[in-house]
Design a protein around this motif. Structure first.
Motif, PDB file in Angstrom:
ATOM      1  N   ALA A  37     -42.364 128.432  45.202  1.00 29.42           N
ATOM      2  CA  ALA A  37     -41.805 127.071  45.170  1.00 29.42           C
ATOM      3  C   ALA A  37     -41.049 126.744  46.448  1.00 29.42           C
ATOM      4  CB  ALA A  37     -40.908 126.922  43.935  1.00 29.42           C
ATOM      5  N   HIS A  50     -51.111 127.240  44.296  1.00 30.36           N
ATOM      6  CA  HIS A  50     -51.962 126.384  43.449  1.00 30.36           C
ATOM      7  C   HIS A  50     -52.167 127.033  42.084  1.00 30.36           C
ATOM      8  CE1 HIS A  50     -52.830 123.081  46.065  1.00 30.36           C
ATOM      9  NE2 HIS A  50     -53.542 123.765  46.947  1.00 30.36           N
ATOM     10  N   TYR A  53     -49.122 126.406  39.818  1.00 33.39           N
ATOM     11  CA  TYR A  53     -48.997 125.034  39.324  1.00 33.39           C
ATOM     12  C   TYR A  53     -50.207 124.618  38.480  1.00 33.39           C
ATOM     13  CZ  TYR A  53     -44.685 124.562  41.869  1.00 33.39           C
ATOM     14  OH  TYR A  53     -43.378 124.742  42.282  1.00 33.39           O
ATOM     15  N   ARG A  56     -49.473 125.767  35.034  1.00 31.74           N
ATOM     16  CA  ARG A  56     -48.448 124.927  34.408  1.00 31.74           C
ATOM     17  C   ARG A  56     -49.019 123.550  34.045  1.00 31.74           C
ATOM     18  NH1 ARG A  56     -43.195 124.680  37.661  1.00 31.74           N
ATOM     19  NH2 ARG A  56     -42.500 123.821  35.678  1.00 31.74           N
ATOM     20  N   ARG A  57     -49.926 123.022  34.882  1.00 31.66           N
ATOM     21  CA  ARG A  57     -50.524 121.706  34.596  1.00 31.66           C
ATOM     22  C   ARG A  57     -51.380 121.780  33.330  1.00 31.66           C
ATOM     23  NH1 ARG A  57     -52.988 121.316  38.949  1.00 31.66           N
ATOM     24  NH2 ARG A  57     -51.326 120.404  40.193  1.00 31.66           N
ATOM     25  N   LEU A 112     -45.935 116.856  38.096  1.00 32.28           N
ATOM     26  CA  LEU A 112     -47.036 117.827  38.097  1.00 32.28           C
ATOM     27  C   LEU A 112     -48.407 117.154  37.994  1.00 32.28           C
ATOM     28  CD1 LEU A 112     -47.664 120.855  38.050  1.00 32.28           C
ATOM     29  CD2 LEU A 112     -47.257 120.846  35.581  1.00 32.28           C
ATOM     30  N   PRO A 144     -49.339 120.020  45.343  1.00 24.81           N
ATOM     31  CA  PRO A 144     -48.698 119.436  44.157  1.00 24.81           C
ATOM     32  C   PRO A 144     -47.596 118.482  44.606  1.00 24.81           C
ATOM     33  CG  PRO A 144     -48.845 121.854  43.981  1.00 24.81           C
ATOM     34  CD  PRO A 144     -49.224 121.502  45.384  1.00 24.81           C
ATOM     35  N   VAL A 146     -44.614 117.954  43.978  1.00 29.39           N
ATOM     36  CA  VAL A 146     -43.363 118.494  43.425  1.00 29.39           C
ATOM     37  C   VAL A 146     -42.429 118.796  44.591  1.00 29.39           C
ATOM     38  CG1 VAL A 146     -44.550 119.487  41.420  1.00 29.39           C
ATOM     39  CG2 VAL A 146     -44.107 120.924  43.409  1.00 29.39           C
ATOM     40  N   TRP A 148     -40.025 121.256  46.374  1.00 28.42           N
ATOM     41  CA  TRP A 148     -39.792 122.695  46.449  1.00 28.42           C
ATOM     42  C   TRP A 148     -38.406 122.979  47.019  1.00 28.42           C
ATOM     43  CZ3 TRP A 148     -45.300 122.882  48.789  1.00 28.42           C
ATOM     44  CH2 TRP A 148     -46.234 123.087  47.765  1.00 28.42           C
TER      45      TRP A 148
END
Ligand code: OAD
Length: 231
Positions: A37, A50, A53, A56-57, A112, A144, A146, A148
């Motif tokens: 992250a 990748h 994430y 998690r997606r 996400l 992503p 997001v 970090w």
């Protein structure tokens, strides 16, 4: 009433999305955030980042909002009917608040289900896995969407503006370990706001809160919301 709500991973824990810290299984006990992250981690090993994430997606797409998300959406609607307003700032990158019916959600750590081009910055919807050859129309590599570690959270001007006009602050399911979000309660106190914490256990900045309620968010949040709506 103008209510400022800050949520963290604990609000989504009972929906089956992992928390980063706290008792029991927590993501940052199993994984090193510096390997997954940070912009440096992505530059070093984008496939690894990748994979993390993507998993998690997929988990998020199969998850559903829980009673805490539903209660916070009910609060927004209930206060709107009385001429009040809710600003819901979340550190979560999931979309469970929106799926529960919350309308004004500020995702300070990104989302996400979106990807961003590393070259032109365009943000696009993303429900599928990303890979190192996932490209934007401009041929830049997608990452992503997001925030970090080491990157600046999003919408900070909007967040501080909402804190300025709030008259009650509540934090739900956040450990108080990550700034700037962990510092919002101190800002709120400095403005004279009453501050409430709902969490499984005392957070790192529990002492800043006037009202502390401990237990699962799915149980504590609905009863707290009921109290607010009855006031
Ligand atoms: P954390 O994982 O740090 O904290 C979650 C908190 O929720 C902990 O204090 C838990 O005890 C509590 N908790 C767990 N289950 C709960 C439940 N069922 N009901 C209520 N509380 C529960 O999550 P955040 O504070 O959101 O950032 O973490 C902040 C940031 O650190 C994240 O946005 C993420 C992370 O590293 C990045 O990835 C940049």
């Amino acid at each position: 009433m103008n209510l400022f709500i800050l949520t963290g991973a604990g609000v989504s824990a009972e929906s089956g999305l992992g928390v980063f810290r706290g008792p029991g299984a927590a993501l940052w006990k199993r994984y090193d955030p510096m390997q997954l992250a940070t912009p440096q981690a992505f530059a070093r090993d984008p496939a690894l980042v990748h994979d993390f994430y993507n998993a998690r997606r997929r988990n998020l797409i199969g998850a559903s909002p829980n009673a805490a998300h539903v209660a916070l959406a009910r609060l927004e609607a209930g206060l709107a009917q009385r001429g009040g307003a809710v600003t819901l700032v979340t550190q979560n990158i999931d979309d469970l608040h929106e799926r529960a019916g919350s309308r004004r959600v500020i995702h300070m750590h990104g989302e996400l289900l979106k990807a961003r081009c590393g070259s032109c910055g365009m943000v696009v919807d993303c429900r599928n896995d990303l890979a190192i050859d996932s490209r934007c129309g401009c041929a830049g590599a997608l990452r992503p969407h997001v925030v970090w570690f080491g990157e600046t959270p999003l919408y900070m001007d909007q967040i501080y503006a909402a804190l300025d006009v709030a008259d009650l602050f509540v934090a739900v399911g956040t450990s108080g370990a990550v700034y700037p979000a962990a510092g919002f309660v101190r800002e709120a106190r400095a403005k004279g706001l009453r501050c409430c914490e709902i969490n499984l256990e005392p957070s790192e900045n529990a002492a800043e809160f006037d009202d502390r309620r401990y237990g699962p968010a799915s149980e504590i949040t609905p009863s707290w919301v009921q109290e607010i709506l009855e006031q």
